[in-house]
Scaffold this motif. Structure first.
Motif, short mmCIF file in Angstrom:
data_model
loop_
_atom_site.label_atom_id
_atom_site.label_comp_id
_atom_site.label_asym_id
_atom_site.label_seq_id
_atom_site.Cartn_x
_atom_site.Cartn_y
_atom_site.Cartn_z
N GLU A 1 8.17 19.92 -7.53
CA GLU A 1 6.68 19.72 -7.61
C GLU A 1 6.31 18.26 -6.62
N ARG A 2 7.29 17.65 -6.05
CA ARG A 2 6.63 16.47 -5.34
C ARG A 2 7.04 16.51 -3.92
N GLY A 3 7.70 17.55 -3.57
CA GLY A 3 8.48 17.84 -2.21
C GLY A 3 7.43 17.71 -1.23
N SER A 4 6.18 17.71 -1.34
CA SER A 4 5.29 17.48 -0.18
C SER A 4 4.78 16.32 0.22
N PHE A 5 5.26 15.32 -0.48
CA PHE A 5 4.86 13.80 -0.56
C PHE A 5 5.10 13.43 1.08
N ARG A 6 3.95 12.66 1.50
CA ARG A 6 4.07 12.00 2.74
C ARG A 6 3.19 10.74 2.38
N SER A 7 3.82 9.68 3.27
CA SER A 7 3.12 8.58 2.88
C SER A 7 2.44 8.12 4.38
N VAL A 8 1.50 7.35 4.66
CA VAL A 8 0.98 6.73 5.69
C VAL A 8 2.05 5.97 6.46
N SER A 9 1.74 5.94 7.73
CA SER A 9 2.73 5.16 8.52
C SER A 9 2.76 3.61 8.24
N PHE A 10 3.81 2.96 8.42
CA PHE A 10 3.83 1.49 8.20
C PHE A 10 4.71 0.71 9.39
N ARG A 11 4.46 -0.45 9.65
CA ARG A 11 5.33 -1.02 10.85
C ARG A 11 6.19 -1.93 10.06
N ALA A 12 7.26 -1.57 10.51
CA ALA A 12 8.68 -2.62 10.27
C ALA A 12 8.53 -3.78 11.01
N GLU A 13 8.09 -4.92 10.49
CA GLU A 13 8.03 -6.15 11.28
C GLU A 13 9.36 -7.22 11.03
N ARG A 14 9.85 -6.77 10.05
CA ARG A 14 11.15 -7.71 9.80
C ARG A 14 12.05 -6.99 8.79
N PHE A 15 13.19 -7.44 8.67
CA PHE A 15 14.19 -7.10 7.74
C PHE A 15 14.46 -8.19 7.07
N TRP B 1 12.68 4.38 -13.96
CA TRP B 1 12.04 4.09 -12.88
C TRP B 1 12.09 2.46 -12.24
N ILE B 2 12.18 2.58 -10.93
CA ILE B 2 12.28 1.34 -10.17
C ILE B 2 10.92 0.56 -10.09
N ASP B 3 10.79 -0.57 -10.41
CA ASP B 3 9.41 -1.27 -10.29
C ASP B 3 9.07 -1.33 -8.70
N PRO B 4 7.90 -1.14 -8.58
CA PRO B 4 7.51 -0.86 -7.44
C PRO B 4 7.65 -1.91 -6.25
N GLY B 5 7.62 -3.27 -6.83
CA GLY B 5 8.00 -4.70 -6.16
C GLY B 5 9.41 -4.63 -5.51
N ASN B 6 10.18 -3.63 -6.13
CA ASN B 6 11.91 -3.50 -5.63
C ASN B 6 11.94 -2.47 -4.62
N TYR B 7 10.85 -1.74 -4.32
CA TYR B 7 11.00 -0.71 -3.41
C TYR B 7 11.66 -1.26 -2.02
N HIS B 8 12.69 -0.45 -1.47
CA HIS B 8 13.08 -0.97 0.11
C HIS B 8 13.86 0.06 0.50
N ILE B 9 14.14 0.00 1.90
CA ILE B 9 15.02 0.98 2.53
C ILE B 9 16.37 -0.10 2.73
N THR B 10 17.58 0.15 2.18
CA THR B 10 18.63 -0.50 2.41
C THR B 10 19.01 -0.19 3.90
N HIS C 1 0.84 -1.21 -0.04
CA HIS C 1 -0.11 0.10 0.04
C HIS C 1 0.78 1.34 -0.09
N VAL C 2 2.18 1.20 0.51
CA VAL C 2 2.88 2.49 0.59
C VAL C 2 3.51 2.58 -0.75
N ALA C 3 4.11 1.23 -1.54
CA ALA C 3 4.57 1.14 -2.76
C ALA C 3 3.51 1.94 -3.81
#
Length: 185
Positions: free
Chosen positions: A140-154, A30-39, A13-15
């Motif tokens: 043009e996109r600087g105001s972007f904010r996502s919803v919060s999400f829970r990191a439950e694993r790495f 553009w990166i495929d949304p299925g490959n989005y991550h926080i290294t 949902h965040v992707a």
């Protein structure tokens, strides 16, 4: 030799929210949304023995789940921009987890990461985008904010040797299950 790194996955949902940031930037791949991550820690091309040692060392991490949010966008590369990304809102839990990964990788024998850790989600890699085009995109996109999400694993990801951007394969998942210590009152 596998190319590996540790990361926090981005929920679907965040992707989906991040996909609205795509487009409007010439020269962007553009990166495929299925490959989005926080290294958390890029490890690189290692032999199977080192990869096994890394996976075993990561089993020792004992941390609690935590909340994350993405806010704003940025770029890497200065006058020669090479990527645009979504920023991760400040999170001490994320910084602590990343610092632990750094310590563990040094115990395995890897060299310290030379760059300051900047938590982000790469949106696109840039080939021929000018700094002016990137500045316009960011404003043009600087105001972007996502919803919060829970990191439950790495996870420990592997990727094929390429220019970047995936595809990534989850080699191992490590749940964040520790119970936070009680705070003294």
């Amino acid at each position: 030799m596998p190319r590996i790194f540790t990361a926090i996955e981005i929920p679907a949902h965040v992707a989906q929210m991040l996909t609205f940031l795509r487009g409007g930037l010439p020269g962007a791949r553009w990166i495929d949304p299925g490959n989005y991550h926080i290294t958390l820690r890029f490890i690189g091309d290692v032999d199977a023995h080192v990869a096994h040692d890394v996976a075993s060392m990561l089993d020792t991490v004992n941390r609690a789940p935590f909340e994350l949010r993405l806010e704003g966008v940025g770029s890497f590369g200065g006058r020669k921009p090479r990527a645009v990304f979504a920023n991760v809102a400040p999170s001490q839990a994320l910084m602590d987890l990343q610092a632990e990964h750094e310590r563990l990788m040094q115990r395995v024998g890897l060299a310290p990461e030379g760059r300051k850790y900047t938590p982000h989600v790469t949106l696109a890699r840039l080939r021929a985008s000018s700094s002016g085009q990137v500045a316009e995109y960011l404003s043009e996109r600087g105001s972007f904010r996502s919803v919060s999400f829970r990191a439950e694993r790495f996870v420990l990801y592997s990727s094929r040797a390429s220019v970047g951007g995936g595809p990534y394969l989850v080699e191992e998942a490590y749940p964040l299950t520790a119970v936070p210590a009680r705070q003294a009152i």
